[in-house]
Scaffold this motif. Sequence first.
Motif, short mmCIF file in Angstrom:
data_model
loop_
_atom_site.label_atom_id
_atom_site.label_comp_id
_atom_site.label_asym_id
_atom_site.label_seq_id
_atom_site.Cartn_x
_atom_site.Cartn_y
_atom_site.Cartn_z
N ALA A 30 0.85 -1.19 0.00
CA ALA A 30 0.00 0.00 0.00
C ALA A 30 0.88 1.23 0.00
O ALA A 30 1.97 1.24 0.58
CB ALA A 30 -0.92 0.01 1.22
N ALA A 31 0.40 2.29 -0.66
CA ALA A 31 1.14 3.56 -0.69
C ALA A 31 0.14 4.71 -0.66
O ALA A 31 -0.86 4.69 -1.38
CB ALA A 31 2.01 3.66 -1.95
N LEU A 32 0.41 5.67 0.18
CA LEU A 32 -0.35 6.92 0.21
C LEU A 32 0.41 7.96 -0.58
O LEU A 32 1.59 8.21 -0.31
CB LEU A 32 -0.56 7.38 1.65
CG LEU A 32 -1.67 6.61 2.40
CD1 LEU A 32 -1.51 6.77 3.90
CD2 LEU A 32 -3.04 7.08 1.94
N VAL A 33 -0.26 8.55 -1.57
CA VAL A 33 0.39 9.44 -2.53
C VAL A 33 -0.30 10.78 -2.53
O VAL A 33 -1.53 10.87 -2.66
CB VAL A 33 0.36 8.82 -3.94
CG1 VAL A 33 1.04 9.74 -4.95
CG2 VAL A 33 1.03 7.45 -3.94
N VAL A 39 5.28 10.33 -2.30
CA VAL A 39 4.84 9.18 -1.52
C VAL A 39 4.96 9.53 -0.05
O VAL A 39 6.06 9.80 0.45
CB VAL A 39 5.66 7.93 -1.87
CG1 VAL A 39 5.25 6.76 -0.97
CG2 VAL A 39 5.46 7.55 -3.34
N LEU A 40 3.83 9.52 0.64
CA LEU A 40 3.78 9.94 2.03
C LEU A 40 4.03 8.79 2.99
O LEU A 40 4.53 8.99 4.10
CB LEU A 40 2.42 10.57 2.33
CG LEU A 40 1.97 11.68 1.38
CD1 LEU A 40 0.59 12.17 1.76
CD2 LEU A 40 2.97 12.83 1.39
N ALA A 320 -0.95 3.25 -8.14
CA ALA A 320 -0.92 4.67 -7.79
C ALA A 320 -1.09 5.54 -9.03
O ALA A 320 -1.79 6.56 -8.99
CB ALA A 320 0.39 4.99 -7.08
N LEU A 321 -0.45 5.16 -10.13
CA LEU A 321 -0.59 5.93 -11.37
C LEU A 321 -2.03 5.93 -11.87
O LEU A 321 -2.55 6.94 -12.34
CB LEU A 321 0.34 5.38 -12.45
CG LEU A 321 1.83 5.68 -12.26
CD1 LEU A 321 2.67 4.85 -13.22
CD2 LEU A 321 2.12 7.17 -12.46
N LEU A 322 -2.70 4.79 -11.75
CA LEU A 322 -4.11 4.72 -12.14
C LEU A 322 -4.94 5.68 -11.29
O LEU A 322 -5.88 6.31 -11.78
CB LEU A 322 -4.62 3.29 -12.01
CG LEU A 322 -4.12 2.31 -13.08
CD1 LEU A 322 -4.42 0.87 -12.67
CD2 LEU A 322 -4.77 2.62 -14.44
#
Length: 342
Positions: A30-33, A39-40, A320-322
């Motif tokens: 998982a990535a928060l962006v 990337v947070l 993330a890009l989507l």
Amino acid sequence: MGVSRPAGAGAGAAPAAVLAVDAGNSKTDAALVAADGRVLGRGRSGGFQPQRTGTDAAVDELERAVAGAAAEAGLSGGPPYADRVSACLANADFPVEEERFARAIAVRGWAAADRVLVRNDTFAVLRAGLADADAPAGVAVVCGAGINCAGMLPDGRTARFPAIGRISGDWGGGVHLAQEALWWAARAEDGRGGPTGLSRALPRHFALESVAALVEALHLGELPRQRIHELVPVLFETAEEGDPVAAALVDRQADEVVAMAAVALDRLDLAGARAPVLLGGGVLTAGHRRLDARIAAGLAARAPLAPVRVVEAPPVLGAALLGLDAAGAPAAATAELRAHFG
């Protein structure tokens, strides 16, 4: 994990623009962006296996990765964590499953319920491999534990396969290849089949004296079944040594990759276009010479204009890009995101 936090991140920090989730059979990332592509926070947990655990327990596993990303981003107040969720999930093989998983995620409150989008995990590899300056048109084949293929056009049309095993016409992937190698090795050892070096190489990998001993260890649980994937590199090594049985299995895997990619290109009217064929997953990114050469030759014959590229970027980048695409993010944001993932 290479975190870039906004100034003042901590308790009460604003939610991110995108919560990206990529979940395979063995792990979840998982990535928060942020809206500008930074990337947070990132988190990781186990695999997404709803068919085995049930939907709620499978989403619980996703939540562990999401919670890790939120903690690293300084979002200590609980959800919502982002403006939208972009989740690319293994075992989301039919649109009805994507909708079911989207509903199960929406009730967790990670983002607004109408901004949760779930896709099959093959689309993460596809988007990660498409250049940001390109119109989103191309095909991806992923061969890891299993095998799958997806294609997309700029207008949103897609081409995909159920990819749920033999009942949907599939052949290949790491687990299947290992099982096939064992099948041929067992028959070679007991006389039901012809000779193959696999009958020596496979048990030797586990320091066992025979295929019979290997089969017994797997059957009795003395050797965990999940370790069967370790036999895939042994299969490819045996093929490189010239063993005809192992070579035939590798060649068939290559032919299946070519068939899926070519059919997806045809469905999208891309067979005569310069739309890329993107290859991902452990089997296709390992650099197996025989496999790579046969795939290249097969695609050159069936889709001669299509460039073939191996995608080594983590699939969570594609998820993330989507999400940034859906948010209408500028090119600078996607460039920042790609830079983070190298």
